[in-house]
Write a protein that holds these residues in place. Structure first.
Motif, PDB file in Angstrom:
ATOM      1  N   PHE A 170       0.841  -1.191   0.000  1.00  0.00           N
ATOM      2  CA  PHE A 170       0.000   0.000   0.000  1.00  0.00           C
ATOM      3  C   PHE A 170       0.881   1.248   0.000  1.00  0.00           C
ATOM      4  CE2 PHE A 170      -2.725  -3.236   1.841  1.00  0.00           C
ATOM      5  CZ  PHE A 170      -3.970  -2.963   1.277  1.00  0.00           C
ATOM      6  N   PHE A 171       0.406   2.291  -0.682  1.00  0.00           N
ATOM      7  CA  PHE A 171       1.144   3.551  -0.681  1.00  0.00           C
ATOM      8  C   PHE A 171       0.226   4.695  -1.077  1.00  0.00           C
ATOM      9  CE2 PHE A 171       1.693   1.493  -4.800  1.00  0.00           C
ATOM     10  CZ  PHE A 171       1.414   2.500  -5.717  1.00  0.00           C
ATOM     11  N   GLU A 172       0.696   5.905  -0.811  1.00  0.00           N
ATOM     12  CA  GLU A 172      -0.015   7.113  -1.200  1.00  0.00           C
ATOM     13  C   GLU A 172       0.731   7.759  -2.356  1.00  0.00           C
ATOM     14  OE1 GLU A 172      -1.851  11.171   0.845  1.00  0.00           O
ATOM     15  OE2 GLU A 172      -0.073  10.226   1.720  1.00  0.00           O
ATOM     16  N   GLY A 173       0.034   7.945  -3.477  1.00  0.00           N
ATOM     17  CA  GLY A 173       0.659   8.582  -4.621  1.00  0.00           C
ATOM     18  C   GLY A 173       0.771  10.082  -4.420  1.00  0.00           C
ATOM     19  N   HIS A 174       1.544  10.735  -5.279  1.00  0.00           N
ATOM     20  CA  HIS A 174       1.689  12.183  -5.171  1.00  0.00           C
ATOM     21  C   HIS A 174       0.424  12.920  -5.599  1.00  0.00           C
ATOM     22  CE1 HIS A 174       5.890  12.414  -3.941  1.00  0.00           C
ATOM     23  NE2 HIS A 174       6.096  11.356  -4.704  1.00  0.00           N
ATOM     24  N   ASP A 175      -0.574  12.185  -6.108  1.00  0.00           N
ATOM     25  CA  ASP A 175      -1.872  12.786  -6.380  1.00  0.00           C
ATOM     26  C   ASP A 175      -2.779  12.747  -5.157  1.00  0.00           C
ATOM     27  OD1 ASP A 175      -2.401  10.105  -6.210  1.00  0.00           O
ATOM     28  OD2 ASP A 175      -3.218   9.881  -8.231  1.00  0.00           O
ATOM     29  N   GLY A 176      -2.261  12.213  -4.042  1.00  0.00           N
ATOM     30  CA  GLY A 176      -3.021  12.142  -2.802  1.00  0.00           C
ATOM     31  C   GLY A 176      -3.932  10.940  -2.695  1.00  0.00           C
ATOM     32  N   LYS A 177      -3.981  10.092  -3.734  1.00  0.00           N
ATOM     33  CA  LYS A 177      -4.839   8.921  -3.708  1.00  0.00           C
ATOM     34  C   LYS A 177      -4.093   7.717  -3.146  1.00  0.00           C
ATOM     35  CE  LYS A 177      -7.593  10.521  -7.649  1.00  0.00           C
ATOM     36  NZ  LYS A 177      -8.061  10.214  -9.031  1.00  0.00           N
ATOM     37  N   LEU A 178      -4.867   6.752  -2.646  1.00  0.00           N
ATOM     38  CA  LEU A 178      -4.300   5.567  -2.004  1.00  0.00           C
ATOM     39  C   LEU A 178      -4.389   4.374  -2.964  1.00  0.00           C
ATOM     40  CD1 LEU A 178      -5.892   6.008   1.539  1.00  0.00           C
ATOM     41  CD2 LEU A 178      -3.746   6.946   0.648  1.00  0.00           C
ATOM     42  N   TYR A 179      -3.272   3.667  -3.088  1.00  0.00           N
ATOM     43  CA  TYR A 179      -3.179   2.574  -4.060  1.00  0.00           C
ATOM     44  C   TYR A 179      -2.569   1.331  -3.420  1.00  0.00           C
ATOM     45  CZ  TYR A 179      -3.647   6.409  -7.465  1.00  0.00           C
ATOM     46  OH  TYR A 179      -4.072   7.499  -8.176  1.00  0.00           O
ATOM     47  N   TRP A 180      -2.687   0.238  -4.165  1.00  0.00           N
ATOM     48  CA  TRP A 180      -1.932  -0.944  -3.799  1.00  0.00           C
ATOM     49  C   TRP A 180      -1.348  -1.599  -5.037  1.00  0.00           C
ATOM     50  CZ3 TRP A 180      -7.339  -2.548  -3.692  1.00  0.00           C
ATOM     51  CH2 TRP A 180      -7.632  -3.613  -4.553  1.00  0.00           C
ATOM     52  N   CYS A 181      -0.266  -2.345  -4.824  1.00  0.00           N
ATOM     53  CA  CYS A 181       0.296  -3.312  -5.768  1.00  0.00           C
ATOM     54  C   CYS A 181       0.404  -4.625  -5.007  1.00  0.00           C
ATOM     55  CB  CYS A 181       1.682  -2.870  -6.245  1.00  0.00           C
ATOM     56  SG  CYS A 181       1.708  -1.451  -7.365  1.00  0.00           S
ATOM     57  N   SER A 182       1.045  -5.587  -5.604  1.00  0.00           N
ATOM     58  CA  SER A 182       1.301  -6.858  -4.945  1.00  0.00           C
ATOM     59  C   SER A 182       2.792  -6.977  -4.636  1.00  0.00           C
ATOM     60  CB  SER A 182       0.843  -8.023  -5.820  1.00  0.00           C
ATOM     61  OG  SER A 182      -0.540  -7.937  -6.088  1.00  0.00           O
ATOM     62  N   GLY A 183       3.151  -7.888  -3.747  1.00  0.00           N
ATOM     63  CA  GLY A 183       4.548  -8.081  -3.393  1.00  0.00           C
ATOM     64  C   GLY A 183       4.722  -9.363  -2.604  1.00  0.00           C
TER      65      GLY A 183
END
Length: 517
Positions: free
Chosen positions: A116-129
């Motif tokens: 999980f991370f917060e992009g520089h657009d202020g939105k919250l995202y996820w990838c896998s790992g």
């Protein structure tokens, strides 16, 4: 951004990966780049509080990372792969001295999870790992674009955290805050997706509540300068009067209302209550029914020596001048003061017939400070294990991939929820995939009809169903529509070669440590 310069030949500097002063002491390869994600414990705890507050609301609200910049519209195939060094592998955690089984099945590994991370657009995202083998059992493998912001070109993303086994807002193995991200210099600087991988060191897991209240005394409450609050608890008038310090308006507060009115026992609706008096008043009263008569036997309260001492002081006793204690309206009971632990306060009651008035009652104020309730939940590799690592392996081998897809196909169809991990199994192509828009010249690929959110997930070579372990030989980089039917059908990974191994070894030898005891 601080770059790590490695000596020619790919050997890691023995004196430390962050020794920038050594950069000019030898001819160097620009191979490894790293960046701080959460450099201090305070920053890391803020990350945990951000994701976990309001019952993990931020985790639940994140969406699969699917920027337009990563859409693949044209692919071509080229020649095969050329190994830059000999093939090699690092065994998974727990399998360092064992041979890998050849069973292929679909049992999900404990090591996989969401990034999980917060992009520089202020939105919250996820990838896998996935968790991966390392010296300090603190390493996560994912895609480079799940760490570096390739959309806004503002270096690393914010509030990066790995949650293995994530399911519907739950983090069964804890949250692991990223400390440092390691990737290839060509990806960090040139966004070369042939190097779209990252290895992230993480702190120990944080368990418990990010913030929790702690009940304290009034004096502690007054001195505390952090977050705090007061909780009012309704109590009876008798309880408030019986306390050792009922006149302390900071603790016991009368919230108002109409007081009781003393009436005769024959008054309609009159109720008998007990009224505390001095011992002398009690023994002068008669027994039986009626106003002012005795209300049962005296009540003996066991107290500590210090409590009894405070009660005497409430009656006016001054130990410095031996001023005699005299019962009063607030402290009418008799005291036995005994250091041996037998101190008591005896309370005496007479009957009081009253017309009950509207009584909003007394409240006791309980004082709380808000403190961190976080505790160390242990190292990532100790909790979920870690996959092995392999590089310079031949193409055309079977692999099993895992991830959390959620995004839609180009035609708008959205077959995945992102709630649970999915898998694909297949043989990698002998030909390198080329994607000019992403500077891709030699990525590996195979057929897998997943969508965004799956990126960053591991490609596991020689995966054992029984052990749920294998060797990370790639991470999903791009998801492509190769037959142009507006449905994704192919996933890609950078080819893991000797330079990938240099980046991996730099990350695998880096310590992160604990955030809390």
């Amino acid at each position: 951004m601080k770059r790590i310069l490695l000596p020619a030949g790919g050997a890691v500097l023995a004196t430390g990966l962050l020794a920038a002063g050594l950069a000019g002491t030898a001819q160097a390869d620009n191979t490894v780049a790293n960046a701080d994600l959460a450099k201090t414990a305070a920053q890391a705890q803020e990350v945990v509080e951000f994701w976990t507050k309001s019952n993990n609301a931020a985790l639940k609200g994140a969406t699969a990372f699917s920027p337009d910049a990563l859409e693949v519209k044209k692919t071509v195939t080229g020649g095969g792969y050329t190994s830059d060094t000999k093939p090699g592998a690092t065994a998974p955690i727990g399998e360092e001295k064992k041979s890998a089984a050849k069973v292929q099945n679909v049992n999900l590994p404990k090591t996989i999870g969401k990034v999980f991370f917060e992009g520089h657009d202020g939105k919250l995202y996820w990838c896998s790992g996935t968790s991966i083998q390392s010296q300090y059992r603190n390493l996560v493998a994912t895609a480079g674009h799940c760490v570096y912001d390739v959309v806004s070109n503002k270096e690393v993303v914010s509030r990066w955290v790995f949650v293995p086994g994530y399911y519907q807002g739950k983090a069964p193995w804890g949250l692991y805050v990223g400390k440092q991200a390691f990737t290839h210099y060509d990806f960090e600087v040139y966004e070369d997706f042939d190097r779209d991988y990252a290895f992230v060191t993480v702190y120990d897991a944080l368990a418990g509540s990010a913030k929790e209240p702690k009940k304290v005394t009034w004096d502690e409450f007054k001195k505390y300068r952090g977050e705090k609050f007061v909780k009012e608890v309704p109590v009876s008038r008798e309880e408030a009067r019986k306390r050792l310090d009922p006149h302390n308006k900071d603790v016991y507060v009368f919230k108002g209302g109409t007081p009781d009115e003393a009436v005769g026992p024959n008054y309609p609706g009159a109720e008998v209550t007990k009224h505390e008096v001095t011992a002398a008043e009690y023994f002068r009263a008669r027994s039986g029914q009626g106003q002012g008569r005795k209300y049962g036997e005296p009540e003996v309260e066991q107290v500590t020596y210090n409590q009894a001492l405070e009660y005497l002081k409430g009656q006016g006793w001054d130990p410095r001048h031996n001023k005699p204690a005299k019962p009063n309206a607030e402290f009418p009971g008799t005291v036995k003061l005994d250091r041996a632990g037998n101190s008591t306060i005896t309370h005496y009651f007479t009957q009081l017939w009253v017309k009950k008035g509207e009584d909003k009652g007394w409240v006791r104020k309980d004082f709380y400070t808000v403190v961190s309730g976080l505790k160390s939940g242990g190292r990532l590799g100790d909790n979920v294990g870690g996959q092995g690592f392999a590089w310079n392996q031949p193409s055309g081998k079977y692999v099993r991939t895992f991830g959390y897809p959620q995004g839609a196909h180009p035609d708008g169809n959205k077959p995945y929820t992102g709630v649970t991990p999915k898998w694909c199994y297949g043989k990698t192509s002998h030909k390198a995939l080329q994607i000019p828009s992403r500077k891709v010249e030699e990525q590996q690929s195979f057929k897998c009809a997943v969508t965004a959110g799956y990126d960053g997930g591991p490609w596991l070579y020689k995966y054992s169903n029984a052990k749920r372990l294998g060797y990370v030989n790639g991470v999903t980089s791009l998801i492509a529509d190769t037959d142009k039917n507006n449905r994704y059908d192919t996933i890609t990974t950078p080819y893991f070669d000797g330079e990938t191994n240099v980046v991996y070894k730099a990350a695998a030898a880096s310590w992160s440590g604990k955030l809390v005891p």
